[in-house]
Design a protein around this motif. Structure first.
Motif, PDB file in Angstrom:
ATOM      1  N   TYR A  94      50.220  49.974  36.126  1.00 11.93           N
ATOM      2  CA  TYR A  94      49.834  48.797  35.512  1.00 11.93           C
ATOM      3  C   TYR A  94      48.674  48.220  36.845  1.00 11.93           C
ATOM      4  CZ  TYR A  94      52.119  49.735  31.690  1.00 11.93           C
ATOM      5  OH  TYR A  94      53.017  49.767  30.667  1.00 11.93           O
ATOM      6  N   SER A  95      47.746  47.406  37.078  1.00 11.88           N
ATOM      7  CA  SER A  95      47.155  47.086  37.963  1.00 11.88           C
ATOM      8  C   SER A  95      46.523  45.381  38.323  1.00 11.88           C
ATOM      9  CB  SER A  95      45.726  47.965  37.978  1.00 11.88           C
ATOM     10  OG  SER A  95      45.432  48.323  36.537  1.00 11.88           O
ATOM     11  N   VAL A  96      46.142  45.409  38.899  1.00 10.31           N
ATOM     12  CA  VAL A  96      45.137  43.651  39.235  1.00 10.31           C
ATOM     13  C   VAL A  96      44.383  43.835  40.083  1.00 10.31           C
ATOM     14  CG1 VAL A  96      46.634  43.363  40.809  1.00 10.31           C
ATOM     15  CG2 VAL A  96      45.829  41.110  39.097  1.00 10.31           C
ATOM     16  N   ASP A  97      43.290  43.430  39.541  1.00 10.58           N
ATOM     17  CA  ASP A  97      42.105  43.421  40.359  1.00 10.58           C
ATOM     18  C   ASP A  97      41.379  42.396  40.910  1.00 10.58           C
ATOM     19  OD1 ASP A  97      40.752  41.119  38.233  1.00 10.58           O
ATOM     20  OD2 ASP A  97      39.540  43.587  38.061  1.00 10.58           O
ATOM     21  N   ASP A  98      41.279  41.730  42.118  1.00  7.65           N
ATOM     22  CA  ASP A  98      40.598  40.500  42.669  1.00  7.65           C
ATOM     23  C   ASP A  98      40.362  39.508  42.095  1.00  7.65           C
ATOM     24  OD1 ASP A  98      41.543  42.142  44.768  1.00  7.65           O
ATOM     25  OD2 ASP A  98      38.766  42.079  45.304  1.00  7.65           O
ATOM     26  N   ALA A  99      39.583  40.155  40.813  1.00  8.64           N
ATOM     27  CA  ALA A  99      39.431  38.572  39.312  1.00  8.64           C
ATOM     28  C   ALA A  99      40.790  38.011  38.779  1.00  8.64           C
ATOM     29  CB  ALA A  99      38.310  38.946  39.056  1.00  8.64           C
ATOM     30  N   GLY A 100      41.794  38.403  39.157  1.00  9.92           N
ATOM     31  CA  GLY A 100      43.020  37.955  38.625  1.00  9.92           C
ATOM     32  C   GLY A 100      43.188  38.877  36.833  1.00  9.92           C
ATOM     33  N   ARG A 101      42.479  40.063  36.693  1.00 11.17           N
ATOM     34  CA  ARG A 101      42.355  40.766  35.051  1.00 11.17           C
ATOM     35  C   ARG A 101      42.930  41.576  35.620  1.00 11.17           C
ATOM     36  NH1 ARG A 101      36.166  40.742  34.389  1.00 11.17           N
ATOM     37  NH2 ARG A 101      36.373  42.175  36.690  1.00 11.17           N
ATOM     38  N   HIS A 102      44.921  41.620  34.781  1.00 13.42           N
ATOM     39  CA  HIS A 102      46.006  42.146  35.021  1.00 13.42           C
ATOM     40  C   HIS A 102      45.406  43.426  33.802  1.00 13.42           C
ATOM     41  CE1 HIS A 102      48.512  39.869  36.981  1.00 13.42           C
ATOM     42  NE2 HIS A 102      47.414  38.910  36.413  1.00 13.42           N
TER      43      HIS A 102
END
Length: 261
Positions: free
Chosen positions: A90-98
């Motif tokens: 599970y991942s999240v990016d700097d735009a807050g997309r999980h």
């Protein structure tokens, strides 16, 4: 950190043009918590492990892909229906997309494997697979998912997977009662509406959307797995019982055109 992000079980509208649709049927969600540092080197640039109660999570996810179609067209005959088993984190990016990052995806259709690898650099693996659906003496559904990869694991993982280096898995679960109100961890592990990947050195977000999962409790009856070890994560899936097991009859999902991070 206490808890994790509060995720909505209902997927958002696609932000880009639809590129495919499919049913995910008879899906088992089998999960273990791990240290985030174990996963960080495996993620695309600009993406970090998503955590719940301070732990990252590894999922072993067998299911049936059904009636997959391209763009807004109908199902692709034969090629659009097949068993699949994923190892995902599970991942999240700097735009807050999980989202999720797939470490491997076993599939029984060679053309699907080749197309996904070439188009999105998603690590599909060609495998011999079967899903068996039974009923036990009490009337509960018992599903058994089996897979054996057609190719050998990488040299660095062959000692962990054994069996001549061809990873395989056998997962048997008993389906329980409906989950009336999913717990925050249930949503963290299932309410994921996109994947992070990298193509030609560029990190991408591939959005998808679907309705809430109709979740049920589930119990593991048998778990003999090489796939987690073959993904480079060690042998804990063979030695440690999963911390979370869920099941769903499935949802219809659509994917949108990728976006750059």
């Amino acid at each position: 950190m206490s808890g994790g992000p509060v995720l909505d079980p209902q997927g958002p509208p696609l932000p880009t043009t639809q590129i495919m649709s499919q049913w995910w049927r008879d899906i088992a969600f089998v999960h273990w918590p791990v240290e985030p540092a174990l996963l960080a080197p495996l993620l695309p640039r600009g993406v970090r492990p998503d955590v719940f109660d301070g732990s990252a999570w590894v999922g072993l996810i067998p299911f049936r892909m059904v009636d997959a179609g391209v763009l807004r067209g109908g199902p692709v005959p034969w090629l659009g229906t097949f068993p699949e088993t994923n190892v995902r984190v599970y991942s999240v990016d700097d735009a807050g997309r999980h989202g999720v990052v797939f470490l491997s995806l076993e599939a029984s259709r060679l053309l699907v494997v080749l197309g996904a690898r070439l188009g999105f650099n998603v690590p599909y693996q060609w495998a011999s697979m079967r899903v068996r659906d039974d009923t036990d003496a009490a009337g509960a559904r018992v599903l058994t998912y089996t897979t054996r990869r057609a190719t050998r694991a990488t040299p660095g993982t062959r000692g962990q997977v054994g069996r001549a280096g061809r990873p395989r898995a056998r997962i048997s679960i008993r389906v329980g009662e409906p989950v009336a109100e999913p717990a925050p961890l249930d949503l963290f592990l299932t309410a994921r509406f996109g994947l992070h990947t990298a193509v030609a050195g560029r990190s991408l977000w591939v959005p998808n959307t679907h309705g809430p999962w109709p979740l049920r409790s589930a119990e593991v009856l048998e778990l003999d797995d090489d796939l987690v070890a073959a993904a480079g994560l060690g042998t804990f899936a063979r030695t440690t019982p999963p911390a979370s097991v869920l099941f769903s009859e499935g949802v219809r999902t659509t994917f949108g055109f990728p976006q750059r991070l």
